[in-house]
Design a protein around this motif. Sequence first.
Motif, PDB file in Angstrom:
ATOM      1  N   ALA A 207       0.825  -1.202   0.000  1.00  0.00           N
ATOM      2  CA  ALA A 207       0.000   0.000   0.000  1.00  0.00           C
ATOM      3  C   ALA A 207       0.864   1.257   0.000  1.00  0.00           C
ATOM      4  N   GLN A 208       1.955   1.249   0.729  1.00  0.00           N
ATOM      5  CA  GLN A 208       2.832   2.413   0.761  1.00  0.00           C
ATOM      6  C   GLN A 208       3.476   2.664  -0.596  1.00  0.00           C
ATOM      7  N   ILE A 209       3.878   1.606  -1.274  1.00  0.00           N
ATOM      8  CA  ILE A 209       4.481   1.762  -2.596  1.00  0.00           C
ATOM      9  C   ILE A 209       3.461   2.306  -3.590  1.00  0.00           C
ATOM     10  N   LEU A 210       2.214   1.886  -3.469  1.00  0.00           N
ATOM     11  CA  LEU A 210       1.159   2.327  -4.383  1.00  0.00           C
ATOM     12  C   LEU A 210       0.539   3.655  -3.962  1.00  0.00           C
ATOM     13  N   ILE A 279      -9.637   2.588  -7.627  1.00  0.00           N
ATOM     14  CA  ILE A 279      -9.497   1.249  -7.060  1.00  0.00           C
ATOM     15  C   ILE A 279      -8.712   0.411  -8.058  1.00  0.00           C
ATOM     16  N   ILE A 280      -7.603  -0.138  -7.600  1.00  0.00           N
ATOM     17  CA  ILE A 280      -6.777  -1.003  -8.450  1.00  0.00           C
ATOM     18  C   ILE A 280      -6.922  -2.435  -7.954  1.00  0.00           C
ATOM     19  N   VAL A 281      -7.273  -3.322  -8.860  1.00  0.00           N
ATOM     20  CA  VAL A 281      -7.427  -4.739  -8.533  1.00  0.00           C
ATOM     21  C   VAL A 281      -6.399  -5.519  -9.343  1.00  0.00           C
ATOM     22  N   THR A 282      -5.586  -6.295  -8.655  1.00  0.00           N
ATOM     23  CA  THR A 282      -4.510  -7.046  -9.312  1.00  0.00           C
ATOM     24  C   THR A 282      -4.513  -8.484  -8.816  1.00  0.00           C
ATOM     25  N   SER A 283      -4.296  -9.406  -9.723  1.00  0.00           N
ATOM     26  CA  SER A 283      -4.223 -10.823  -9.359  1.00  0.00           C
ATOM     27  C   SER A 283      -2.898 -11.126  -8.682  1.00  0.00           C
ATOM     28  N   LEU A 284      -2.929 -12.066  -7.737  1.00  0.00           N
ATOM     29  CA  LEU A 284      -1.684 -12.526  -7.100  1.00  0.00           C
ATOM     30  C   LEU A 284      -1.597 -14.046  -7.135  1.00  0.00           C
ATOM     31  N   ASN A 285      -1.919 -14.606  -8.285  1.00  0.00           N
ATOM     32  CA  ASN A 285      -1.907 -16.053  -8.447  1.00  0.00           C
ATOM     33  C   ASN A 285      -0.488 -16.599  -8.366  1.00  0.00           C
ATOM     34  N   SER A 286      -0.362 -17.763  -7.768  1.00  0.00           N
ATOM     35  CA  SER A 286       0.915 -18.480  -7.708  1.00  0.00           C
ATOM     36  C   SER A 286       0.618 -19.970  -7.772  1.00  0.00           C
ATOM     37  N   ALA A 287       1.609 -20.775  -7.440  1.00  0.00           N
ATOM     38  CA  ALA A 287       1.448 -22.223  -7.571  1.00  0.00           C
ATOM     39  C   ALA A 287       0.356 -22.763  -6.652  1.00  0.00           C
ATOM     40  N   VAL A 294      -6.359  -5.554  -3.656  1.00  0.00           N
ATOM     41  CA  VAL A 294      -7.212  -4.403  -3.942  1.00  0.00           C
ATOM     42  C   VAL A 294      -6.649  -3.208  -3.192  1.00  0.00           C
ATOM     43  N   ALA A 295      -6.320  -2.133  -3.927  1.00  0.00           N
ATOM     44  CA  ALA A 295      -5.732  -0.928  -3.339  1.00  0.00           C
ATOM     45  C   ALA A 295      -6.630   0.267  -3.638  1.00  0.00           C
ATOM     46  N   PHE A 296      -6.860   1.100  -2.622  1.00  0.00           N
ATOM     47  CA  PHE A 296      -7.662   2.319  -2.738  1.00  0.00           C
ATOM     48  C   PHE A 296      -6.709   3.502  -2.775  1.00  0.00           C
ATOM     49  N   ILE A 297      -6.608   4.155  -3.934  1.00  0.00           N
ATOM     50  CA  ILE A 297      -5.642   5.231  -4.143  1.00  0.00           C
ATOM     51  C   ILE A 297      -6.384   6.568  -4.158  1.00  0.00           C
ATOM     52  N   PRO A 298      -5.961   7.560  -3.358  1.00  0.00           N
ATOM     53  CA  PRO A 298      -6.664   8.848  -3.280  1.00  0.00           C
ATOM     54  C   PRO A 298      -6.358   9.775  -4.447  1.00  0.00           C
ATOM     55  N   ASP A 305       0.713   2.836 -12.434  1.00  0.00           N
ATOM     56  CA  ASP A 305       0.261   2.312 -11.142  1.00  0.00           C
ATOM     57  C   ASP A 305      -0.163   0.856 -11.273  1.00  0.00           C
ATOM     58  N   LYS A 306      -0.782   0.506 -12.387  1.00  0.00           N
ATOM     59  CA  LYS A 306      -1.195  -0.881 -12.591  1.00  0.00           C
ATOM     60  C   LYS A 306       0.019  -1.807 -12.732  1.00  0.00           C
ATOM     61  N   VAL A 307       1.059  -1.295 -13.397  1.00  0.00           N
ATOM     62  CA  VAL A 307       2.287  -2.097 -13.541  1.00  0.00           C
ATOM     63  C   VAL A 307       2.937  -2.325 -12.181  1.00  0.00           C
ATOM     64  N   VAL A 308       3.052  -1.250 -11.386  1.00  0.00           N
ATOM     65  CA  VAL A 308       3.643  -1.378 -10.046  1.00  0.00           C
ATOM     66  C   VAL A 308       2.780  -2.281  -9.176  1.00  0.00           C
ATOM     67  N   ALA A 309       1.452  -2.156  -9.312  1.00  0.00           N
ATOM     68  CA  ALA A 309       0.548  -3.007  -8.527  1.00  0.00           C
ATOM     69  C   ALA A 309       0.755  -4.475  -8.853  1.00  0.00           C
ATOM     70  N   ALA A 310       0.974  -4.783 -10.126  1.00  0.00           N
ATOM     71  CA  ALA A 310       1.218  -6.177 -10.505  1.00  0.00           C
ATOM     72  C   ALA A 310       2.499  -6.706  -9.870  1.00  0.00           C
ATOM     73  N   ILE A 311       3.517  -5.847  -9.771  1.00  0.00           N
ATOM     74  CA  ILE A 311       4.792  -6.277  -9.171  1.00  0.00           C
ATOM     75  C   ILE A 311       4.624  -6.533  -7.681  1.00  0.00           C
ATOM     76  N   VAL A 312       4.008  -5.578  -6.957  1.00  0.00           N
ATOM     77  CA  VAL A 312       3.874  -5.749  -5.515  1.00  0.00           C
ATOM     78  C   VAL A 312       2.889  -6.866  -5.188  1.00  0.00           C
ATOM     79  N   ALA A 313       1.888  -7.070  -6.048  1.00  0.00           N
ATOM     80  CA  ALA A 313       0.954  -8.181  -5.816  1.00  0.00           C
ATOM     81  C   ALA A 313       1.677  -9.516  -5.924  1.00  0.00           C
ATOM     82  N   THR A 314       2.597  -9.609  -6.858  1.00  0.00           N
ATOM     83  CA  THR A 314       3.397 -10.827  -6.973  1.00  0.00           C
ATOM     84  C   THR A 314       4.198 -11.070  -5.704  1.00  0.00           C
TER      85      THR A 314
END
Length: 530
Positions: A207-210, A279-287, A294-298, A305-314
């Motif tokens: 959340a802090q990164i986003l 509201i950014i929604v990103t998948s965090l699928n793994s094995a 889900v991040a709420f950005i003011p 932001d979506k690219v960064v969200a995908a990285i932090v979600a991973t």
Amino acid sequence: MRKSKKPSISEIYDAPVEVVIAYGRLVLSLVSLIAVAAGGSEPSEFARPVLYVMQLYSAYSIAMLFALARGRQPIESTTVHLIDLSVTSALLLMTQGLFGPFAFFFNFILLAASLRWNWRGVALTAAFPFCLVLGSMATDWFRIGKFEYLTDSVIREGYLIVVGSLLAYASAHRERERQRLVQIAQWPTFSEVSPKELIFGSLRRAAQILDADAAFVVWHDETKALKSLVWQTSGYEFLRECSQELLLASFGEQAELEKEVQSAQRAANKPDFDADRSIIVTSLNSATVAGRLVAFIPRRAGNEDKVVAAIVATQVGVEIERQIHLERAKERAAFEEREHLVRDLHDGLLQNLAALRLNLESVSAKNGGRVVKQVIDLLRGEQEKLRKIVDTLRSKEVDDISLEALRSVIAEVASNWGCAVKLDLTAAGRVSRQKFNELSLLIAEAVANAVRHGSATELKIVVSPNDREIHIQINDNGLGFPIASTSSENVEIPSALKPRSLEDRTLASGGTLRVRSSKRGASLDFEFPS
């Protein structure tokens, strides 16, 4: 003739900033020098000084590029920047000022500032020509009492404001994205905390990164049990008790989630979702994990932001999966410890109690007093064994014990089972207390099996320790295994027919077990790392 290798795109992007600026300065100075030498400059009385300045500036550009190409930077970036500003200012004073062609040198200087520094450097650089334009307007007013080029000056001021603002924004945006990458690269590891606290720390970091003031993560693993974790600063109290509908909506369409958020806000007496928020929604699928971050950005989120969200979600998904594996490892360790304890009780106490029962069944009434004494001695011995097992489990120290101590253990086992056991110890090595207990219980189990299932009366045990391994061979004169009861030669017993308890104990200790049998008895060969 060998062809020169063309530079790749990555090599161009990896070039140092000062080298790129030096190439631009060289091209700009040479083109300007050719133009001045061919057509002169206005006013004409300053044509020769302008030519001299351009010649010196071109020589300076060549020298800087040559030095930078050799890996040296003779002048600091700030000094180089001031030289470019000074040369441009001198050219403006000797020509048509901000209305002449040399005013475009400021574009080069602004671009160089945006490459070198953050938005503050760009803003300070843009303020220089802005002040020059204001100074020129003030000079006209005091000289002739009016603004001679008011329209041109206003347009130039607007141009400088727009260009300077865009470049400052680009520099600030680049700086923020760079800070995000640094935060992702420095993703902390949370040790010696509960799984929930560890995942919560990762969620807070994401959340802090986003730049989010609230976020929640919802996932389910192979058990299909839905789990969630929420982090928020203020204004999102309704997230503390996320409804099942809200959590499930994060797996659906964005509009469905926003509808559930608005419904939850109204239920919590909060205004509807602000259009300037995202509201950014990103998948965090793994094995082993499937879920959503889900991040709420003011503010209004962009593609970056979506690219960064995908990285932090991973990264959050990795933390969740790691915790699942840690919990499973703890469960396996606890199960193996219970299995180890069960084997110890089975191979020690239960086997000796079975021997006691057999002795009681075979004794006559007239020998009752002697049998009672034997029972008391046997129970006392088992109490001592259980006490040693408990002390070993409680103790964190590893005491070395001589293998000579096996003689008393084997003598007691032989007495309990009413058989003759001969121990051949080829060398007097030392092992840890835990290893000694494992070997003692293993030998006791092997003797019990030989007497109970093979009707053995005599056994020979050979213990051969060395620096790398301990070899134990147990031979008995019993009936052997049914599969080889009629064979005069030793037959290798398949793994499926080996004694299960002995096989499990051997594997748990990192050893191997080989079983052979004939009509003359069975032979067990153990090998353990020392």
